[in-house]
Design a protein around this motif. Sequence first.
Motif, PDB file in Angstrom:
ATOM      1  N   UNK A 122       0.822  -1.202   0.000  1.00  0.00           N
ATOM      2  CA  UNK A 122       0.000   0.000   0.000  1.00  0.00           C
ATOM      3  C   UNK A 122       0.864   1.263   0.000  1.00  0.00           C
ATOM      4  N   UNK A 155       1.522   3.640   9.865  1.00  0.00           N
ATOM      5  CA  UNK A 155       0.253   3.266  10.457  1.00  0.00           C
ATOM      6  C   UNK A 155       0.415   3.036  11.951  1.00  0.00           C
ATOM      7  N   UNK A 159      -5.317  -3.333  18.867  1.00  0.00           N
ATOM      8  CA  UNK A 159      -6.245  -3.139  17.746  1.00  0.00           C
ATOM      9  C   UNK A 159      -6.223  -4.359  16.838  1.00  0.00           C
ATOM     10  N   UNK A 170      -9.364  -6.777  16.144  1.00  0.00           N
ATOM     11  CA  UNK A 170      -9.842  -6.816  14.756  1.00  0.00           C
ATOM     12  C   UNK A 170      -9.843  -8.232  14.220  1.00  0.00           C
ATOM     13  N   UNK A 194     -13.099 -10.204  13.194  1.00  0.00           N
ATOM     14  CA  UNK A 194     -13.186 -10.633  11.802  1.00  0.00           C
ATOM     15  C   UNK A 194     -13.541 -12.112  11.710  1.00  0.00           C
ATOM     16  N   UNK A 201     -20.069 -10.176   5.787  1.00  0.00           N
ATOM     17  CA  UNK A 201     -18.900  -9.590   5.125  1.00  0.00           C
ATOM     18  C   UNK A 201     -18.417  -8.328   5.816  1.00  0.00           C
ATOM     19  N   UNK A 258      -6.865  -0.996  11.355  1.00  0.00           N
ATOM     20  CA  UNK A 258      -7.596  -2.253  11.261  1.00  0.00           C
ATOM     21  C   UNK A 258      -7.447  -2.862   9.874  1.00  0.00           C
ATOM     22  N   UNK A 259      -7.621  -2.018   8.863  1.00  0.00           N
ATOM     23  CA  UNK A 259      -7.654  -2.539   7.499  1.00  0.00           C
ATOM     24  C   UNK A 259      -6.268  -2.702   6.879  1.00  0.00           C
ATOM     25  N   UNK A 260      -5.232  -2.375   7.641  1.00  0.00           N
ATOM     26  CA  UNK A 260      -3.876  -2.637   7.157  1.00  0.00           C
ATOM     27  C   UNK A 260      -3.657  -4.136   7.040  1.00  0.00           C
ATOM     28  N   UNK A 261      -4.414  -4.888   7.800  1.00  0.00           N
ATOM     29  CA  UNK A 261      -4.407  -6.346   7.690  1.00  0.00           C
ATOM     30  C   UNK A 261      -5.300  -6.733   6.522  1.00  0.00           C
ATOM     31  N   UNK A 262      -4.709  -7.423   5.537  1.00  0.00           N
ATOM     32  CA  UNK A 262      -5.465  -7.752   4.328  1.00  0.00           C
ATOM     33  C   UNK A 262      -6.660  -8.654   4.600  1.00  0.00           C
ATOM     34  N   UNK A 263      -6.624  -9.388   5.724  1.00  0.00           N
ATOM     35  CA  UNK A 263      -7.745 -10.277   6.025  1.00  0.00           C
ATOM     36  C   UNK A 263      -8.998  -9.502   6.409  1.00  0.00           C
ATOM     37  N   UNK A 264      -8.791  -8.298   6.910  1.00  0.00           N
ATOM     38  CA  UNK A 264      -9.927  -7.497   7.359  1.00  0.00           C
ATOM     39  C   UNK A 264     -10.579  -6.836   6.156  1.00  0.00           C
ATOM     40  N   UNK A 285     -14.663  -5.219   5.085  1.00  0.00           N
ATOM     41  CA  UNK A 285     -15.440  -4.033   5.391  1.00  0.00           C
ATOM     42  C   UNK A 285     -15.753  -3.959   6.876  1.00  0.00           C
TER      43      UNK A 285
END
Lengths: 140, 127
Positions: free
Chosen positions: A4, A11, A48, A52, A56, A65, B34-40, B42
Motif C-alpha cells: 500500500x 500506520x 487493535x 480486529x 473478523x 462480510x 484495522x484494514x492494514x491487515x489484508x484479512x480485514x 469491510x
Amino acid sequence: MSDRENSSEDLSLPKATVQKIVSEIIPSDLVFSRDARDALIECCVEFIGLISTQANDIAENETKKTIASEHVIKALQELGFSDYIEPIREVILEHKESQKGRERKIGKFEASGMTEEELLRKQEELFGLARSKLQHDEAL
Amino acid sequence: MSNVAEPAPEDRKLSAAAVQVRTRFPVARIKKIMQADDDIGKVAQATPLVVAKALELFMISLVQESCDQARLRNAKRVSPAHLKQAVLNTEQFDFLADTVSKYPDPVAVPGEKEPGPGRGRRRKTAE
C-alpha cells in the motif's frame, strides 16, 4: 509487508494524541518517558490487531462480510475484556441516537410515499387552487 | 485540572471508572490500522468508534498498571521496563508478552525475588 501507499511504519497512533491521553490518566507526580510512550503505542496497535482479527473471525463464522459492533463485543468477551463491554454499549447507543437525528431530516420526503413527479404535480395543483382562491377573493 | 485520584491498589477498579479521558482517538486512523491487515474487509460505520472506546479503556488500564510498577520502585519516570512488568503481571495482557520481551527488565522490588511473570500479584481477569 504490504504494497500500500502507507508503509506499515506510518500506520501508528499519533504521538501527540497518545501523550495527551496519557497525561489525563497518570497522577500529577509521575511522568511517562518518551520510550514508555512509544512502547505504549506499540501495545495499542497490537491490541487493535488482536480485537480486529478476533472480530473478523467471528463475522466470518456468521458469514457476514462486514465487521459490526456486535462482532467486536463478542471478540472482547472471548479475549477476556468483558469489563469493556458496558461502556461500549453506551457508545453504540449514542451513535444510534445521532444517526436517528440525521434520518429524521430526510424522512418527510420518503414518508410521503409519492415520487418526485407526483409531488411536483401535487404542488402545481395546490398552487392552482391557491391562485384561483386569490382571484376569487380579489373579485369580491 | 486532573480527574484522577491517587488510589490504593484495592481501589483500582473504582479509579479506572473514575478516569474521564476527554481526548479522542482519531477514528479514521483506527479504521486504517484495522484494514492494514489484508484479512480485514469491510467494517460497519460504528465499528471503528467501538474499537476506539475499547482502546481507550485498554490504555487507561495499562497506563495505571505501569504507574503502579513505577511507584513500587520509587521511580518518578514511568519507563518501558515498568510497562513490561505490568504486562507480565496481568493476565488480560498476555497477548503482549512477545511485544514487551524486547524491553529491558525492571529492577527487582526491594524484598521481592527477581522480576518476571508474577501471576499471583495482580490478576485482572474478566468478570
